[in-house]
Motif scaffolding. Structure first.
Motif, PDB file in Angstrom:
ATOM      1  N   ALA A 133      13.522  -3.114   4.585  1.00 45.31           N
ATOM      2  CA  ALA A 133      12.527  -2.049   4.691  1.00 45.31           C
ATOM      3  C   ALA A 133      11.246  -2.354   3.919  1.00 45.31           C
ATOM      4  O   ALA A 133      10.271  -1.603   4.021  1.00 45.31           O
ATOM      5  CB  ALA A 133      13.124  -0.735   4.189  1.00 45.31           C
ATOM      6  N   TYR A 134      11.239  -3.432   3.160  1.00 49.11           N
ATOM      7  CA  TYR A 134      10.092  -3.740   2.308  1.00 49.11           C
ATOM      8  C   TYR A 134       9.070  -4.598   3.048  1.00 49.11           C
ATOM      9  O   TYR A 134       9.434  -5.535   3.770  1.00 49.11           O
ATOM     10  CB  TYR A 134      10.532  -4.490   1.051  1.00 49.11           C
TER      11      TYR A 134
ATOM     12  N   GLN B 221       6.077  10.477   9.347  1.00 49.24           N
ATOM     13  CA  GLN B 221       6.437   9.373   8.463  1.00 49.24           C
ATOM     14  C   GLN B 221       6.372   9.814   7.001  1.00 49.24           C
ATOM     15  O   GLN B 221       7.261   9.484   6.209  1.00 49.24           O
ATOM     16  CB  GLN B 221       5.504   8.184   8.702  1.00 49.24           C
ATOM     17  N   ASP B 222       5.343  10.568   6.645  1.00 46.88           N
ATOM     18  CA  ASP B 222       5.242  11.103   5.286  1.00 46.88           C
ATOM     19  C   ASP B 222       6.450  11.982   4.964  1.00 46.88           C
ATOM     20  O   ASP B 222       7.028  11.903   3.874  1.00 46.88           O
ATOM     21  CB  ASP B 222       3.970  11.938   5.123  1.00 46.88           C
TER      22      ASP B 222
ATOM     23  N   TYR C 153       9.599   9.854   4.386  1.00 42.28           N
ATOM     24  CA  TYR C 153       9.609   9.140   3.115  1.00 42.28           C
ATOM     25  C   TYR C 153       9.690  10.069   1.906  1.00 42.28           C
ATOM     26  O   TYR C 153      10.409   9.788   0.938  1.00 42.28           O
ATOM     27  CB  TYR C 153       8.356   8.280   2.989  1.00 42.28           C
ATOM     28  N   PHE C 154       8.928  11.159   1.928  1.00 39.84           N
ATOM     29  CA  PHE C 154       8.712  11.924   0.696  1.00 39.84           C
ATOM     30  C   PHE C 154       8.976  13.423   0.814  1.00 39.84           C
ATOM     31  O   PHE C 154       8.733  14.170  -0.136  1.00 39.84           O
ATOM     32  CB  PHE C 154       7.269  11.718   0.205  1.00 39.84           C
TER      33      PHE C 154
ATOM     34  N   GLN D 195      10.968  14.882  -2.074  1.00 41.48           N
ATOM     35  CA  GLN D 195      10.544  14.673  -3.465  1.00 41.48           C
ATOM     36  C   GLN D 195       9.862  15.897  -4.065  1.00 41.48           C
ATOM     37  O   GLN D 195       9.960  16.143  -5.262  1.00 41.48           O
ATOM     38  CB  GLN D 195       9.623  13.453  -3.556  1.00 41.48           C
TER      39      GLN D 195
ATOM     40  N   PRO E 160       3.790   3.659  -3.554  1.00 39.23           N
ATOM     41  CA  PRO E 160       4.960   2.877  -3.152  1.00 39.23           C
ATOM     42  C   PRO E 160       4.526   1.549  -2.549  1.00 39.23           C
ATOM     43  O   PRO E 160       4.454   1.390  -1.330  1.00 39.23           O
ATOM     44  CB  PRO E 160       5.628   3.786  -2.111  1.00 39.23           C
TER      45      PRO E 160
ATOM     46  N   LEU F  47       5.833  -0.353   0.665  1.00 43.72           N
ATOM     47  CA  LEU F  47       5.617   0.127   2.036  1.00 43.72           C
ATOM     48  C   LEU F  47       4.396  -0.504   2.687  1.00 43.72           C
ATOM     49  O   LEU F  47       4.072  -0.182   3.833  1.00 43.72           O
ATOM     50  CB  LEU F  47       5.501   1.654   2.046  1.00 43.72           C
TER      51      LEU F  47
ATOM     52  N   TYR G 233       0.071   1.588   4.966  1.00 41.75           N
ATOM     53  CA  TYR G 233       0.607   2.911   4.660  1.00 41.75           C
ATOM     54  C   TYR G 233       0.065   3.445   3.339  1.00 41.75           C
ATOM     55  O   TYR G 233      -0.218   4.644   3.209  1.00 41.75           O
ATOM     56  CB  TYR G 233       2.141   2.889   4.614  1.00 41.75           C
ATOM     57  N   ASN G 234      -0.105   2.588   2.346  1.00 44.11           N
ATOM     58  CA  ASN G 234      -0.628   3.066   1.067  1.00 44.11           C
ATOM     59  C   ASN G 234      -2.086   3.511   1.167  1.00 44.11           C
ATOM     60  O   ASN G 234      -2.503   4.434   0.467  1.00 44.11           O
ATOM     61  CB  ASN G 234      -0.450   1.993  -0.009  1.00 44.11           C
TER      62      ASN G 234
END
Length: 340
Positions: free
Chosen positions: A17-18, A256-257, A260-261, A264, A314, A317, A321-322
């Motif tokens: 996944a990285y 997607q956001d 992933y999060f 959180q 992150p 990713l 994406y960042n």
């Protein structure tokens, strides 16, 4: 108005996944990320330093490369563990990186944090003096580093040098004027924040600090910043200090956001031990739709006290994406909070 930067730990691993499978991936993507961040209007590109780990470690080659490929964005660290450093050689490295970047280096240093190995600084050839703790050693090295950054000659010249010397005692080269005003101290306690102010360093306060009152994290951090500012004023420094805080903030814009999060943002402050006898408090992550995120961040007292916000990202990713993560904050959150 606040400066907004990103803070990358620079992880890599051979994980499906990285996007960062190797050290080369992380280093090259860090450069690309800083270039792209400058293009979207971010103010800073900061990198964590960890030894004996599959994370970014030696910062100066990376900072120099970023400095050569950008023109406006601040570049820095958060933080360099001074227990591992030769402060003289570090003055040379920092001076070179700052000159390459045209004076944009913002160097975060500290006495160090828990390590991957036992007393890793010993493997780098350093020992504490009799009766001295490793924390004291780190702070002493920081004082030497700050003193040598001033560019005052201290070394007796050879009477028969290979090249002619200027008159008087010699300083370390290359010297970068103004860099000594752009050194930050990463403080985990109120006392070290006050100490940093007394010695003329800017303040970096991260997503954790020692639990000194039992109050919520953001309130303890705000109190730490106020103590720092009071100590700075009492010390009589001529310039205005800068204060940064780190936060994990994710605007949930797309699926997607949320994948992933999405979970959180349901967390809260937590507690743990980063040293055997010292309880620490860890600030929560923020993840929500922009309108809700704005409401939550507006209640964060420490964010109000700071002039610089470092968004922990992150990095595994990938660059694209960042940049989306950062753009979401710049476009949908920062204006409503008065940060832009």
């Amino acid at each position: 108005m606040k400066k907004i930067g990103f803070l990358s730990f620079g992880h890599w691993a051979d994980h499906p996944a990285y996007k960062t499978r190797t050290a080369a991936d992380t280093l090259l993507q860090s450069i690309d990320l800083a270039v792209a961040a400058e293009e979207i209007g971010m103010d800073g590109a900061y990198f964590r330093v960890h030894h004996f780990a599959r994370q970014l470690a030696s910062p100066f080659p990376l900072l120099s490369a970023i400095g050569a490929k950008t023109s406006k964005i601040e570049i820095g660290t958060g933080v360099i563990d001074m227990r591992y450093e030769n402060p003289y050689y570090m003055v040379e490295d920092a001076g070179a990186a700052d000159l390459i970047s045209g004076g944009r280096l913002q160097l975060g240093i500290s006495r160090g944090s828990p390590e991957q190995v036992i007393e890793g600084w010993r493997h780098f050839g350093y020992e504490t003096a009799e009766g001295e703790s490793d924390a004291e050693m780190g702070r002493e090295k920081a004082m030497v580093f700050l003193d040598r950054l001033k560019g005052v000659g201290f070394a007796e010249p050879n009477p028969n040098p290979m090249f002619p010397n200027p008159p008087g005692l010699l300083r370390l080269e290359p010297y970068s004027d103004g860099l000594s005003d752009r050194i930050w101290w990463g403080a985990a306690s109120n006392a070290t924040a006050v100490w940093a102010a007394e010695h003329g360093m800017n303040l970096q306060s991260s997503t954790l600090k020692f639990d000194e009152s039992g109050k919520p994290f953001h309130i303890q951090q705000a109190e730490q910043i106020r103590l720092y500012k009071d100590a700075w004023k009492k010390a009589g420094h001529e310039r205005e200090p800068r204060v940064s805080v780190s936060r994990s903030i994710f605007a949930l814009i797309n699926d997607q956001d949320r994948l992933y999060f999405g979970q959180q943002g349901k967390g809260s402050d937590s507690f743990g031990y980063i040293e055997a006898d010292q309880r620490a408090i860890f600030g929560k992550s923020f993840a929500a739709e922009p309108d809700q995120l704005i409401k939550e961040l507006a209640q964060d007292e420490a964010l109000q006290e700071a002039d610089t916000i470092l968004l922990t990202i992150p990095n595994t990713l990938g660059v694209e994406y960042n940049i989306h993560v950062m753009s979401s904050i710049l476009d949908h959150v920062a204006p409503a909070l008065g940060w832009r």
